[in-house]
Scaffold this active site. Sequence first.
Site, PDB file in Angstrom:
ATOM      1  N   HIS A 137       0.923  -1.238   0.059  1.00 39.06           N
ATOM      2  CA  HIS A 137      -0.003  -0.095  -0.150  1.00 39.06           C
ATOM      3  C   HIS A 137       0.837   1.137  -0.082  1.00 39.06           C
ATOM      4  CE1 HIS A 137      -4.199  -1.324   0.015  1.00 39.06           C
ATOM      5  NE2 HIS A 137      -3.762  -2.374   0.975  1.00 39.06           N
ATOM      6  N   ASP A 167      -0.074   7.154  -3.475  1.00 39.09           N
ATOM      7  CA  ASP A 167      -1.259   6.627  -4.261  1.00 39.09           C
ATOM      8  C   ASP A 167      -1.708   7.872  -5.257  1.00 39.09           C
ATOM      9  OD1 ASP A 167      -1.612   4.343  -3.070  1.00 39.09           O
ATOM     10  OD2 ASP A 167      -3.611   4.913  -1.933  1.00 39.09           O
TER      11      ASP A 167
END
Length: 386
Positions: A137, A167
């Site tokens: 992540h 992200d």
Amino acid sequence: MTEIGKVARGGPLDGLRVIEMGGIGPGPFAAMLLADMGADVIRVDRPGRVADERTTAADVLQRGRRSIVLDLRCEEAVEALRHLVDRAGVLIEGFRPGVMERLGLGPAQCHVSNPRLVYGRMTGWGQDGPWATMAGHDVNYIALAGALHPLGRQGEPPAVPVNLLGDFGAGSLYLVAGVLAALWEAGRSGRGQVVDAAIVDGAASLTTMLHGMLATGGWRDERGVNLLDTGRPWYDVYETADGGWMSVGALEVKFYAEFAARLGLPDDLVRRPGPNEWPRLRAAIADSFRRRTRAEWETVFEGTDACVAPVLGLKEVAEHPHLRARQTFVEIQGVRQPAPAPRFDRTPGAVQSPPARRGQHTAEVLTEWQVPAVRDLLASGAAIQD
């Protein structure tokens, strides 16, 4: 390329057709940006529970595109998707390496029938390398790239910056930049290509300036001791009397002088002192800010070159006079959200539509794009209409 499925939307990417393989995080944000700029983005969702109206409206990351549901476990659904891809300019997917190839929809397979296709691949670790197939992540990707280590204060652990840096900054924005560059090149060559947008690569790229400063001795590989990481008293955040916070970025000497004067620092600190006096300066700045509320300090620094701004919460930002004047936020179906950015003077982008329900446009899109046997696809469950 034929104009099947072209939807007039406005914006600089009007006429561009994009297939988005539904996912989470950076892929959807990249697709949202393309849609905000006018692209006709078709999101291919998996079968699943349809959210209620309120939940759907609040999922603003999904705004601006139409949703179809295809059960890609069915060969008929895969064939329908292949038909759509053949008529698209861009495909975006965020699966682990090899998933699209196993579906028969990898880049080499798609380029046989659509050689101009720009194939955008969004992953954390990239399409190759020893870690390519590992789960991860945002925090993992920026950690490995060296982008997490500098964040935070001296003597404290690295500060996790939500998932904005990895992200969306290192992932989505690099994917969009790569897709647009590949489209520009395809306009000359007539050939598409793969855009391998790995968050770990983008995060490393974002540290370019720091590497340059490190090489010249202008940056220490430590937290909280440098020019831009709270290592200087005039580049930090300070608490106000009411528990609010003010950000200070008075880097240049002339801006610091105005900051110091308006803050009311002692005379011997109005001229920026040397490092030995920084602890005293920091304490003096903190003491001054604690004497008034955030609103009072906003009034003091309004319209000045002191490089001071309030730290606003997500519930406050839309009401700030500057952001309100620029219409930086919009409200759609009762949900406040950021307006499209950047801005274009001749072909402005827009939020093209509120978030779609999963499968809301299946029949519409398949029919519009002339996919064969749409009724049979729906009857068999290979395609699902909400």
